[in-house]
Design a protein around this motif. Structure first.
Motif, PDB file in Angstrom:
ATOM      1  N   VAL A 252      30.484  72.059  37.984  1.00 13.91           N
ATOM      2  CA  VAL A 252      30.781  73.550  37.764  1.00 13.91           C
ATOM      3  C   VAL A 252      29.719  74.420  38.481  1.00 13.91           C
ATOM      4  N   TRP A 253      28.355  74.024  38.393  1.00 11.19           N
ATOM      5  CA  TRP A 253      27.345  74.731  39.083  1.00 11.19           C
ATOM      6  C   TRP A 253      27.537  74.931  40.669  1.00 11.19           C
TER       7      TRP A 253
ATOM      8  N   GLY B  90      33.140  80.713  39.305  1.00 11.91           N
ATOM      9  CA  GLY B  90      33.383  79.443  39.284  1.00 11.91           C
ATOM     10  C   GLY B  90      34.425  79.014  38.060  1.00 11.91           C
ATOM     11  N   PHE B  91      34.398  79.590  36.921  1.00 10.00           N
ATOM     12  CA  PHE B  91      35.110  79.261  36.002  1.00 10.00           C
ATOM     13  C   PHE B  91      36.489  79.812  36.316  1.00 10.00           C
TER      14      PHE B  91
ATOM     15  N   ALA C 170      27.788  77.043  26.051  1.00  8.04           N
ATOM     16  CA  ALA C 170      28.773  77.956  26.212  1.00  8.04           C
ATOM     17  C   ALA C 170      29.705  77.738  27.279  1.00  8.04           C
ATOM     18  N   TRP C 171      29.306  76.765  28.082  1.00 10.60           N
ATOM     19  CA  TRP C 171      30.093  76.188  29.103  1.00 10.60           C
ATOM     20  C   TRP C 171      31.112  75.354  28.652  1.00 10.60           C
ATOM     21  N   ILE C 172      30.750  74.381  27.565  1.00  6.46           N
ATOM     22  CA  ILE C 172      31.887  73.615  26.983  1.00  6.46           C
ATOM     23  C   ILE C 172      32.945  74.266  26.435  1.00  6.46           C
TER      24      ILE C 172
ATOM     25  N   ALA D 124      41.074  64.468  40.149  1.00 11.66           N
ATOM     26  CA  ALA D 124      40.474  64.187  38.783  1.00 11.66           C
ATOM     27  C   ALA D 124      38.949  65.013  38.672  1.00 11.66           C
ATOM     28  N   LEU D 125      38.963  65.812  37.683  1.00 19.11           N
ATOM     29  CA  LEU D 125      37.464  66.341  37.768  1.00 19.11           C
ATOM     30  C   LEU D 125      36.758  65.783  36.397  1.00 19.11           C
TER      31      LEU D 125
END
Lengths: 340, 279
Positions: free
Chosen positions: A171-172, A188-189, A329-331, A158-159
């Motif tokens: 994420v970082w 990363g993405f 932006a990440w969301i 799970a994340l």
């Protein structure tokens, strides 16, 4: 006439009565609230002859509420994750602290005294974010963030969802582990998007994650150390990974809400929660890792916490300012590319 | 005319508390919300809607919400129609008990009911355990955190509403219409399609509207059983309003939910009127 005077007297008596019973409204996380009541609420109420009203919820919810009540705040002190406090500061929701009113401030580690700059906040705890995993199911220990991509973990991890406090720091770190930089998060993405097959779900609360471990849905998950006590309570054999790329460090801070009508009490409260006695009690109950230098806990407790300067120094502290800048932006990107 | 107006006056007097409540507490916020969804900077326009629907993720969420809600409505109608008929056929002594059992789940919190599904549908849950142990499956099925988990959860949540609407519609069915139709030579099929169905259609419309609206607006079920992977309008609305504080998008989502349920209600009602006339 007499009746009228009677009512006036009643109103007078009531208002004096209310004035004596002062109330401090604190916005908090709600996790381990029974222990927090034992270590903080009841001792403080006994000392200040006042009443504490807690407003609890996750960071994002409570920040949205603070913003919604900007012109008529009902909260005096807010306990927030560091980058949520930074978001609050950017929206002009916080009052600068007069640090001369915090007698215990000098007992804190240096990083905790002024984590956002400008005396906007005081850190009262710090926690590591790493991977908790089942030692009976995962026999080769997890030693890297890249281990989450192991094929045998298909449908087993799970994340934290991007909107949780741990989401952006994970994420970082993952981006770092796969060669990304702060200005280039594509690695990363891309890797997180490719992790879909391994992910059972993206959790929104650490309490939900404890349920997923308890029901055998999940074998490994990145999570904040503050949830460790609850995860151990599931009775499953769990280990805390120490990835070679490092663990993220996030602090929780206390802030004074702009427009608070109980500032004196608010300062007393903040001073109280960074005191040695409260920090020791919270550490012994595994609620919060201490940031007061004078706290001493037994070795078995220390092993379950983020304890001591050496350990804290080894954490990769996530810059709150950076997270605040990239979060929206990440969301969006997470919604489209990862949790889909 | 003279005899009618006191009756009409009485009707208005009887309605006035409810009307007053709706006018004061319901209409102003709904109107404010709808206006907000058209609010762009200093003026009003469709920009918020265009921005929202230009995003393919948002469109995907809209279609998912629509098809899951329609499927739940359809399946609950198909399952509940014969069940409602059966409820009326059984001994009246047992009917009260059966109705009580139908209502019972409505008295349990949706949160508790949804948590139960987390246990039942899980990898180690009763469904997967029995499928694997009987040899029907090699590996447990992934049901939890998929669209099907949301569908199952909503179906169980909403079915009592459909069943109750249908039972009350069938109770109003005049007792002698079926024998009358038979005596005039109608077959079983004709009795159903031309007599029973048109006369109980109102129950389907009411039940369908309740179920569909409930599905579109349900938050707990998609949040817990679907998770971020199965984002629905209600969970997206929460994210916009509570997390990213994007009130423009939140207002658009609320307006879209409202308009969609009104549209579906309108379509259901239109069909019902048409077939009732045809009959």
């Amino acid at each position: 006439m007499r009746v009228w005077l009677g009512w006036l007297a009643l109103v007078f008596v009531l208002s004096v009565g209310f004035a004596q019973q002062r109330t401090l409204t604190v916005s908090g996380f709600g996790l381990n609230q029974n222990l927090i009541d034992k270590n903080i609420t009841r001792p403080f109420e006994a000392r200040c002859n006042c009443k504490i009203v807690w407003e609890v919820g996750n960071n994002a919810d409570r920040l949205a509420k603070l913003a919604a009540r900007k012109d008529n705040p009902n909260v005096d002190v807010a306990l927030l994750g560091d980058y949520f406090a930074q978001l609050a500061a950017n929206q002009g929701l916080l009052e600068r602290l007069d640090t001369s009113k915090l007698s215990n401030l000098n007992e804190l580690y240096e990083f905790a005294k002024n984590p956002l700059g400008g005396n906007l906040a005081v850190a009262f705890t710090i926690y590591a974010i790493s991977i908790a995993y089942r030692t009976d199911k995962i026999t080769i220990p997890i030693t890297s963030w890249r281990d989450l991509w192991r094929p045998e973990l298909k449908g087993r991890i799970a994340l934290p969802n991007i909107t949780t406090t741990q989401g952006p720091p994970v994420v970082w770190l993952v981006n770092r582990a796969f060669g990304g930089t702060d200005t280039d998060v594509n690695p990363g993405f891309e890797r997180l998007s490719a992790l879909k097959a391994n992910v059972v779900t993206y959790y929104n609360q650490s309490a939900q994650l404890a349920g997923l471990f308890a029901q055998e849905e999940v074998w490994a998950a990145p999570v904040g150390r503050f949830a460790w006590g609850n995860l151990l309570a599931t009775g499953k054999p769990l280990a805390w990974a120490r990835p070679s790329e490092g663990q993220a460090g996030v602090s929780n801070v206390a802030v004074l809400v702009k427009g608070s009508r109980n500032q004196e009490l608010a300062y007393q409260f903040i001073d109280f929660i960074i005191s040695r006695e409260v920090q020791t009690a919270q550490a012994n109950d595994l609620v919060d890792s201490p940031v007061n230098r004078n706290v001493r806990v037994a070795a078995d407790k220390a092993a379950q916490l983020t304890y001591g300067l050496q350990q804290i120094a080894s954490l990769r502290i996530v810059d709150p300012d950076y997270i605040v800048k990239v979060r929206d932006a990440w969301i969006q990107r997470w919604n489209r590319e990862v949790a889909r | 005319m003279l005899s009618q107006s006191p009756a009409r006056l009485a009707a208005w007097i009887l309605l006035s508390p409810a009307l007053l409540f709706v006018a004061v507490f319901f209409l102003p916020p709904v109107i404010a919300l709808l206006l907000e969804s058209f609010h762009v900077g200093q003026t009003y326009g469709l920009q918020n809607y265009l921005t929202f629907f230009a995003d393919d993720f948002n469109r995907e969420v809209y279609w998912r919400t629509l098809w899951i809600s329609l499927l739940v409505t359809l399946v609950s109608a198909l399952v509940c129609y014969p069940a409602a008929y059966a409820v009326l056929k059984i001994n009246p002594r047992w009917r009260g008990l059966i109705i009580g059992l139908i209502i019972l789940p409505l008295m349990t919190s949706p949160v508790a009911r949804t948590y139960t599904w987390l246990v039942v549908l899980g990898r180690e849950g009763i469904v997967n355990k029995s499928l694997v142990e009987t040899g029907l499956l090699q590996e447990p099925l992934r049901i939890l955190f998929t669209e099907w988990a949301v569908f199952i959860g909503l179906l169980q949540l909403m079915m009592p509403l459909m069943l109750l609407s249908l039972v009350s519609a069938m109770e109003n069915l005049p007792k002698d219409v079926v024998p009358a139709a038979r005596s005039l030579g109608a077959s079983e099929g004709q009795v159903f399609w031309r007599v029973i169905l048109p006369l109980t259609r109102e129950g389907l419309v009411v039940g369908g509207t309740l179920v569909f609206t409930g599905c579109v607006t349900a938050y707990v079920t998609p949040a817990l059983l679907g998770g971020p992977r199965v984002t629905m309008l209600a969970t997206l609305l929460y994210q916009k309003a509570g997390v990213t504080v994007d009130y423009a998008a939140a207002a658009v989502i609320s307006a879209v939910m409202l308009l969609t349920t009104l549209l579906v209600n309108f379509l259901l009602r239109g069909r019902a009127v048409k077939t009732a006339r045809a009959a």
